[in-house]
Design an enzyme around this catalytic site. Structure first.
Site, PDB file in Angstrom:
ATOM      1  N   ARG A 124       1.208  -1.041   7.106  1.00 41.19           N
ATOM      2  CA  ARG A 124       1.301   0.091   7.063  1.00 41.19           C
ATOM      3  C   ARG A 124       2.201   0.796   7.656  1.00 41.19           C
ATOM      4  O   ARG A 124       2.587   2.501   7.668  1.00 41.19           O
ATOM      5  CB  ARG A 124      -0.323   0.841   6.785  1.00 41.19           C
ATOM      6  CG  ARG A 124      -1.032   0.264   5.399  1.00 41.19           C
ATOM      7  CD  ARG A 124      -1.604   0.838   4.787  1.00 41.19           C
ATOM      8  NE  ARG A 124      -1.467   1.743   4.218  1.00 41.19           N
ATOM      9  CZ  ARG A 124      -1.267   2.962   3.238  1.00 41.19           C
ATOM     10  NH1 ARG A 124      -2.721   3.175   3.994  1.00 41.19           N
ATOM     11  NH2 ARG A 124      -0.950   4.412   3.117  1.00 41.19           N
ATOM     12  N   ASP A 181       0.467  -1.245   0.069  1.00 40.15           N
ATOM     13  CA  ASP A 181       0.056   0.257   0.030  1.00 40.15           C
ATOM     14  C   ASP A 181       0.877   0.877  -0.463  1.00 40.15           C
ATOM     15  O   ASP A 181       0.068   2.785  -0.544  1.00 40.15           O
ATOM     16  CB  ASP A 181      -1.087   0.324   0.986  1.00 40.15           C
ATOM     17  CG  ASP A 181      -1.710  -1.015   0.949  1.00 40.15           C
ATOM     18  OD1 ASP A 181      -2.707  -0.783   0.705  1.00 40.15           O
ATOM     19  OD2 ASP A 181      -2.642  -2.101   1.914  1.00 40.15           O
ATOM     20  N   HIS A 226     -11.821   6.216   4.429  1.00 42.53           N
ATOM     21  CA  HIS A 226     -11.731   7.641   5.430  1.00 42.53           C
ATOM     22  C   HIS A 226     -12.285   8.305   5.567  1.00 42.53           C
ATOM     23  O   HIS A 226     -13.701   8.005   4.562  1.00 42.53           O
ATOM     24  CB  HIS A 226     -10.119   7.817   5.106  1.00 42.53           C
ATOM     25  CG  HIS A 226      -8.722   6.667   4.885  1.00 42.53           C
ATOM     26  ND1 HIS A 226      -8.014   6.419   3.608  1.00 42.53           N
ATOM     27  CD2 HIS A 226      -8.513   6.757   6.072  1.00 42.53           C
ATOM     28  CE1 HIS A 226      -6.906   5.820   4.080  1.00 42.53           C
ATOM     29  NE2 HIS A 226      -7.562   5.453   5.866  1.00 42.53           N
ATOM     30  N   GLU A 255      -0.198   9.400   1.103  1.00 40.01           N
ATOM     31  CA  GLU A 255      -1.365  10.404   1.885  1.00 40.01           C
ATOM     32  C   GLU A 255      -1.804   9.906   3.400  1.00 40.01           C
ATOM     33  O   GLU A 255      -1.668  10.882   4.423  1.00 40.01           O
ATOM     34  CB  GLU A 255      -2.927  10.684   1.812  1.00 40.01           C
ATOM     35  CG  GLU A 255      -3.680  11.509   2.341  1.00 40.01           C
ATOM     36  CD  GLU A 255      -5.042  11.608   1.795  1.00 40.01           C
ATOM     37  OE1 GLU A 255      -5.237  10.722   1.158  1.00 40.01           O
ATOM     38  OE2 GLU A 255      -5.553  12.564   1.020  1.00 40.01           O
ATOM     39  N   ASP A 256      -1.359   8.836   3.134  1.00 36.12           N
ATOM     40  CA  ASP A 256      -1.510   7.464   5.050  1.00 36.12           C
ATOM     41  C   ASP A 256      -0.593   8.491   5.843  1.00 36.12           C
ATOM     42  O   ASP A 256      -1.310   8.076   6.904  1.00 36.12           O
ATOM     43  CB  ASP A 256      -2.622   6.504   5.003  1.00 36.12           C
ATOM     44  CG  ASP A 256      -3.479   6.909   4.065  1.00 36.12           C
ATOM     45  OD1 ASP A 256      -4.399   7.714   4.583  1.00 36.12           O
ATOM     46  OD2 ASP A 256      -3.707   5.777   3.378  1.00 36.12           O
ATOM     47  N   CYS A 311      -4.885  10.737  -1.976  1.00 37.22           N
ATOM     48  CA  CYS A 311      -4.682   9.107  -1.085  1.00 37.22           C
ATOM     49  C   CYS A 311      -2.725   9.125  -1.622  1.00 37.22           C
ATOM     50  O   CYS A 311      -1.605   8.300  -1.290  1.00 37.22           O
ATOM     51  CB  CYS A 311      -5.166   8.277  -0.855  1.00 37.22           C
ATOM     52  SG  CYS A 311      -5.580   6.696  -2.871  1.00 37.22           S
TER      53      CYS A 311
HETATM   54  C1  CIR Z   1      -5.483   0.819   2.521  1.00 39.04           C
HETATM   55  O1  CIR Z   1      -6.719   0.254   2.658  1.00 39.04           O
HETATM   56  O2  CIR Z   1      -4.843   1.473   3.718  1.00 39.04           O
HETATM   57  C2  CIR Z   1      -5.070   1.506   0.973  1.00 39.04           C
HETATM   58  N1  CIR Z   1      -5.661  -0.021   0.818  1.00 39.04           N
HETATM   59  C3  CIR Z   1      -5.817   2.427   0.546  1.00 39.04           C
HETATM   60  C4  CIR Z   1      -5.923   3.106   1.605  1.00 39.04           C
HETATM   61  C5  CIR Z   1      -6.176   4.349   0.662  1.00 39.04           C
HETATM   62  N2  CIR Z   1      -5.727   5.754   0.626  1.00 39.04           N
HETATM   63  C6  CIR Z   1      -6.697   6.367   1.345  1.00 39.04           C
HETATM   64  O3  CIR Z   1      -7.421   6.546   0.330  1.00 39.04           O
HETATM   65  N3  CIR Z   1      -6.114   7.617   2.150  1.00 39.04           N
END
Ligand code: CIR
Length: 258
Positions: free
Chosen positions: A85, A60, A160, A65-66, A248
């Site tokens: 993550r 991921d 989110h 962004e996360d 993201c």
């Molecule tokens: C997750 O589940 O963490 C990733 N597959 C997708 C994250 C997407 N992040 C976002 O929209 N900020």
């Protein structure tokens, strides 16, 4: 000047975390081409794009962004809500350390950047699948002394906060009303997604230039255009299968000193 930090698509993207969508085969080569088109759209809208190399052991990691919440004054390195993550942030922190003082969300707080919507000096933080009250309290502890108003907003049926609501103009938000209560956003002009385009609320506003929006949601795109918003559609179908979309895949920040 705006900078956008991005990271290329991991070879292992198919092993991504999924919470609210079913697993479908992902074509990584196509995902990489779509990511390149996304980077081009960022450039066209005026960003200087920083491309970090893919981290193939971290499925991921493209969803940068996360791992960080960046405001003009500081960068807060998050502690993502899923264990898989938590190592993604190190290389992003190394980049951000060059332009912001770093803060860190500590255990047992969890916070995903996708849950943080900043509109001017207001910061809305989704409390749901990935972000817990302790994470929100720590973020507020970093941002409130800088003059930001931080407000928790419960989310439902989505990954989110920014799956459900994003900024598309100075005082305009794009919203999926089934996933978030509109009351928290009183005072803003709200544009609703088309009812047939459930996942269409995630748009990425770049400065005053326009928004990047998934090409597969043309009806919502038309609603935005009718609302006076310049839309740059980008096909992100393979990244959407990994439950990601437009916000993201980048961290957009003002170059320090501006
Ligand atoms: C997750 O589940 O963490 C990733 N597959 C997708 C994250 C997407 N992040 C976002 O929209 N900020």
């Amino acid at each position: 000047m705006l900078k956008a930090i991005t990271r290329d698509v991991s070879a292992s993207l198919s092993d991504c975390e999924l919470s609210f969508v079913d697993r479908r085969p992902i074509d990584v080569a196509t995902a990489r081409l779509q990511h390149a088109a996304y980077r081009q759209a960022l450039t066209a809208l005026g960003c200087t794009v920083i491309e970090l190399p893919a981290l193939d052991a971290m499925p991921d990691a493209v969803f940068v962004e996360d791992v960080a919440v960046v405001v003009d004054e500081i960068a807060v390195m998050t502690r993502p809500g899923v264990e898989s993550r938590r190592s993604e942030g190190a290389a992003v922190a190394a980049v951000l350390a060059g332009c912001r003082q770093l803060r860190h969300i500590q255990a047992h707080g969890t916070l995903d950047g996708g849950d943080v919507l900043r509109v001017g000096r207001r910061v809305f933080v989704g409390q749901g699948a990935r972000t817990n009250p302790e994470g929100i309290a720590q973020l507020a502890g970093h941002l409130r002394p800088l003059g930001y108003a931080v407000q928790a907003v419960p989310t439902r049926h989505c990954l989110h906060l920014k799956s459900a609501v994003t900024q598309v103009g100075e005082d305009t938000l794009l919203i999926q009303p089934r996933w978030i209560d509109r009351e928290a956003f009183a005072g803003y002009r709200l544009i609703e997604v088309d009812p047939d385009e459930e996942h269409a609320a995630n748009a990425l506003l770049i400065g005053e230039g326009g928004v990047i929006h998934p090409a597969c949601f043309p009806r919502t795109g038309e609603r935005l255009q009718r609302g006076g918003i310049h839309v740059v559609p980008v096909d992100l179908s393979e990244l959407q299968k990994a439950e990601g979309a437009t916000t993201c895949c980048s961290i957009v920040l003002r170059a320090s000193g501006e």
